[in-house]
Design an enzyme around this catalytic site. Sequence first.
Site, PDB file in Angstrom:
ATOM      1  N   THR A  96       0.757  -0.952   0.059  1.00  0.00           N
ATOM      2  CA  THR A  96       0.630   0.034  -0.093  1.00  0.00           C
ATOM      3  C   THR A  96       0.813   1.421  -0.174  1.00  0.00           C
ATOM      4  OG1 THR A  96      -2.015  -0.864   1.301  1.00  0.00           O
ATOM      5  CG2 THR A  96      -1.909   1.057   0.786  1.00  0.00           C
ATOM      6  N   HIS A  99       1.756   2.020  -3.493  1.00  0.00           N
ATOM      7  CA  HIS A  99       1.043   2.462  -4.806  1.00  0.00           C
ATOM      8  C   HIS A  99       1.058   3.966  -4.107  1.00  0.00           C
ATOM      9  CE1 HIS A  99      -1.105  -0.729  -6.299  1.00  0.00           C
ATOM     10  NE2 HIS A  99      -0.722  -1.286  -5.494  1.00  0.00           N
ATOM     11  N   CYS A 149     -16.154   1.927  13.954  1.00  0.00           N
ATOM     12  CA  CYS A 149     -16.665   2.912  14.922  1.00  0.00           C
ATOM     13  C   CYS A 149     -16.726   2.517  15.592  1.00  0.00           C
ATOM     14  CB  CYS A 149     -18.099   3.430  13.601  1.00  0.00           C
ATOM     15  SG  CYS A 149     -18.657   1.987  13.487  1.00  0.00           S
ATOM     16  N   ASP A 251       4.404 -17.853  -9.308  1.00  0.00           N
ATOM     17  CA  ASP A 251       4.233 -16.916  -9.092  1.00  0.00           C
ATOM     18  C   ASP A 251       5.983 -16.865 -10.897  1.00  0.00           C
ATOM     19  OD1 ASP A 251       5.573 -13.506  -9.366  1.00  0.00           O
ATOM     20  OD2 ASP A 251       4.417 -14.061  -7.469  1.00  0.00           O
TER      21      ASP A 251
END
Length: 399
Positions: A96, A99, A149, A251
């Site tokens: 992440t 990115h 939350c 892979d």
Amino acid sequence: MPSPPAPLPTNLRLVPGEGRLSKHALRGLELPGEFGYLRGFTGRFSLPAEATMTQWMKALVKKEAKEGLWLDEVPLPQIGINDVMIEVLRTGICGTDVHIYNWDAWAQKTIPVPLVVGHEFVGRIIDVGSNVKDFHVGDVVSGEGHVVCGRCRNCLAGRRHLCKETVGVGVNRAGAFAEYLSLPMTNVWHLDPAVPWDIAAIFDPLGNAVHTALSFPVLGEDVLITGAGPIGIMAVAVARHAGARHVVITDVNPYRLELARRMKPTLALDVRQEGVAAAQKKLGMREGFDVGLEMSGHPAAFRDMLANMCHGGKIAMLGIPTGEIAIDWTTVVFNMLTIKGIYGREMYETWYKMTVMIQSGLDIDPIITHRYHYTDYEKGFAAMRSGNSGKVVLTWKEG
């Protein structure tokens, strides 16, 4: 006559307008008249009436809406009554984060700028809010990167990983690539002191591997893993540790496949050279794989998995496709396959499981291939972006 004021401590700045020190920095602070005193600071400094004090720290920041990250100084985060302040010791670079560094289409529509990034970490608590009773200054901790939350139906039912209001540390709120991190106490995880800090720093992606690999029973089963990224490779070790019979990982990256072999899969296949069906024959398998772990997000890999599952096989899908994937749904229907999407970690059952697995001998150390000081973060991101790395760990503080 009072002595002349000394310069401010190096991590304190006078800034105009509103602002305040964190609770941690306020401890021992007195402001008698025009002079202020700080615990551990033997001199004195003047505090003009039109200025307030802000404590600063080093951090990796997505400072501009373009490729790259910037090592910058940002204000120390604040803590509320239910939060803890953590001094960061180690961090792991995640896909992440790559990115975000690359500033691809996902990052452009997701990441607010500027933002302190990063979410894989281990650190030491240096302050706690007044409501915090279970954590104490000096505790070494990691933390769940999904802040929920606490009020929706799923949260109230204990399914916090399914909260629709999830906020990501280092994605939607200030992250862990910094000297200090503020985190709600409900997101903090006590660490076994025996766990090395470098391993503790990658509990977040290990949790992804554990959540995915243990979504379905693997004891005595044959497991196919498509995608030998760091999480896929860790899933090899997890599946083996949990009692799988054959574990095959696929892979097309020779470096990653060689790294995967260090986790002792039954086979690590370059699918450009050998197909999954041929591997089944080599292993004496007759009915296909019982459990599939899709870690690549690649359409061809997913379709290959579907074609090699047994009837009634179960697939846990963590890999994120870059676009829509067309598959033969008749295979799913007639073979009665189960496909389950995986996101993050179960709070906090996954954390218990990965802790116990580490305590009982799970060894993921080979997945860490590069270690750098945080000031050399560009080298760490270069290694990740090359595709020829496992996990990259950045050191923020020694000792």
